[in-house]
Scaffold this motif. Structure first.
Motif, short mmCIF file in Angstrom:
data_model
loop_
_atom_site.label_atom_id
_atom_site.label_comp_id
_atom_site.label_asym_id
_atom_site.label_seq_id
_atom_site.Cartn_x
_atom_site.Cartn_y
_atom_site.Cartn_z
N PRO A 163 -1.99 -10.49 11.76
CA PRO A 163 -0.84 -9.85 11.30
C PRO A 163 0.47 -9.54 11.78
CG PRO A 163 -1.93 -8.02 12.54
CD PRO A 163 -2.74 -9.58 13.49
N ALA A 164 1.09 -9.11 11.10
CA ALA A 164 2.73 -9.00 10.71
C ALA A 164 3.21 -7.43 11.49
CB ALA A 164 3.58 -10.03 9.62
N GLY A 165 4.42 -7.51 12.12
CA GLY A 165 4.95 -6.48 12.36
C GLY A 165 5.40 -5.81 9.90
N GLU A 166 5.46 -4.84 9.78
CA GLU A 166 5.82 -4.29 9.01
C GLU A 166 7.46 -4.28 8.57
OE1 GLU A 166 4.67 -2.11 6.56
OE2 GLU A 166 2.51 -2.06 7.98
N PRO A 167 7.18 -4.91 7.32
CA PRO A 167 8.62 -5.43 6.99
C PRO A 167 9.47 -4.79 7.32
CG PRO A 167 7.23 -5.54 5.20
CD PRO A 167 6.53 -5.28 5.74
N GLY A 168 11.33 -4.83 7.02
CA GLY A 168 12.07 -4.23 7.57
C GLY A 168 12.79 -3.15 5.60
N VAL A 169 11.76 -3.86 4.49
CA VAL A 169 12.15 -3.24 3.80
C VAL A 169 10.45 -2.75 2.62
CG1 VAL A 169 12.05 -5.08 2.44
CG2 VAL A 169 13.20 -4.08 1.41
N ALA A 170 10.68 -1.94 1.60
CA ALA A 170 9.27 -2.06 0.90
C ALA A 170 8.85 -2.47 0.12
CB ALA A 170 9.06 -0.18 0.11
N ALA A 171 7.81 -3.18 0.12
CA ALA A 171 7.21 -4.44 -1.29
C ALA A 171 5.80 -3.99 -0.82
CB ALA A 171 7.59 -5.93 0.58
N ARG A 172 5.87 -4.99 -2.60
CA ARG A 172 4.50 -4.75 -2.61
C ARG A 172 4.00 -6.16 -2.82
NH1 ARG A 172 3.11 -3.37 -7.70
NH2 ARG A 172 4.78 -3.93 -8.32
N VAL A 173 3.05 -7.02 -2.95
CA VAL A 173 2.32 -8.47 -2.91
C VAL A 173 1.49 -7.77 -3.78
CG1 VAL A 173 1.85 -10.18 -1.97
CG2 VAL A 173 2.94 -8.74 -0.21
N VAL A 174 1.93 -9.08 -5.54
CA VAL A 174 0.64 -8.56 -6.16
C VAL A 174 0.46 -10.50 -7.01
CG1 VAL A 174 0.44 -7.95 -8.46
CG2 VAL A 174 1.55 -6.51 -7.17
N ARG A 175 -1.02 -10.16 -7.07
CA ARG A 175 -1.17 -11.51 -8.03
C ARG A 175 -0.71 -11.79 -9.71
NH1 ARG A 175 -7.49 -12.59 -9.38
NH2 ARG A 175 -6.65 -14.66 -10.64
N ALA A 176 -0.14 -12.42 -9.70
CA ALA A 176 0.13 -13.28 -11.06
C ALA A 176 -0.81 -13.41 -11.16
CB ALA A 176 1.23 -13.85 -11.12
N GLU A 177 -1.89 -12.87 -11.94
CA GLU A 177 -3.05 -12.98 -12.53
C GLU A 177 -3.49 -13.66 -14.32
OE1 GLU A 177 -6.59 -10.12 -12.69
OE2 GLU A 177 -4.90 -8.70 -11.04
N VAL A 178 -1.93 -13.89 -14.79
CA VAL A 178 -2.16 -14.76 -15.77
C VAL A 178 -1.25 -15.65 -15.64
CG1 VAL A 178 -1.13 -15.29 -18.35
CG2 VAL A 178 -1.84 -13.21 -17.48
N PRO A 179 -1.52 -17.02 -15.22
CA PRO A 179 -0.75 -18.48 -14.84
C PRO A 179 0.00 -18.25 -15.92
CG PRO A 179 -3.27 -18.88 -15.33
CD PRO A 179 -3.24 -17.13 -15.76
N SER A 180 1.33 -18.33 -15.49
CA SER A 180 3.02 -18.58 -16.10
C SER A 180 3.95 -20.07 -15.22
CB SER A 180 3.62 -17.24 -15.85
OG SER A 180 4.37 -17.90 -16.47
N PRO A 181 4.09 -20.82 -16.37
CA PRO A 181 4.59 -22.39 -15.77
C PRO A 181 5.89 -22.01 -15.63
CG PRO A 181 2.52 -22.83 -17.14
CD PRO A 181 2.78 -21.45 -17.49
#
Length: 195
Positions: free
Chosen positions: A23-41
């Motif tokens: 694991p990594a440490g907590e980032p210095g900024v609040a972030a969400r990592v979300v899957r782009a479920e609809v393929p979008s060129p």
């Protein structure tokens, strides 16, 4: 665009079990990592140019909309996007391959989001999603190996970040390549417009 020949070193790294992931440490900024479920060129091309424009990412620049769509429509291909206060900050692209292998084909941050500890967090999340890819894709065999490569024209922290997350170098190659005198930047024809 003027070009030059340089020696480019490429490091190939791998994990051979989910226990390799650190694991990594907590980032210095609040972030969400979300899957782009609809393929979008459109989204994927934006992320590719916004992240890779400063690092000589040029192999996909000539791709047509159809080429992007064909790439993204393959079962198991996933794009995970980091958002900071609703703004895309970086991404991880997973490429499923035969024999339970998954390549992290692209990974990186937009320039405004570097240096905040977000890269380690995003990479950890992306690698974890590579390890559990089969959980989201019925019929896909469990992941046995996650691999990626980075080179001497990528960001200066890339190799360290990969190794800190538990990826081990298994091959190193150096070869001459022709690159532009400057990376293309994310804005065609306006490389210095952000300064």
């Amino acid at each position: 665009m003027p070009t030059r020949r340089i020696d480019v070193t490429t490091w190939y790294l791998e994990q051979t079990g989910p226990g390799d992931l650190r694991p990594a440490g907590e980032p210095g900024v609040a972030a969400r990592v979300v899957r782009a479920e609809v393929p979008s060129p459109e989204l994927s091309r934006f992320l590719y140019t916004a992240v890779g424009g400063d690092w000589h990412w040029t192999d996909r620049l000539p791709w047509s909309f159809e080429q992007w769509r064909n790439w993204l429509d393959r079962p198991g291909v996933e794009t995970w996007v980091a958002y900071v206060r609703g703004t895309p900050a970086g991404y991880v692209e997973l490429d499923p391959q035969a024999d339970g292998q998954v390549e992290i084909s692209y990974f990186g941050l937009l320039p405004a989001f570097t240096g905040r500890g977000l890269g380690g967090h995003l990479l950890h999340t992306g690698a974890a999603r590579a390890w559990d890819l089969a959980d989201r894709w019925p019929g896909r065999e469990p992941t046995r190996r996650v691999w990626l490569h980075t080179c001497s024209t990528d960001g200066p922290a890339a190799l360290r970040n990969y190794q800190a997350r538990g990826f081990r170098v298994h091959d190193v190659r150096t070869r001459p390549e022709t690159v532009g005198h400057h990376p293309p930047g994310p804005w065609p024809g306006a490389r210095d417009s952000r300064t």
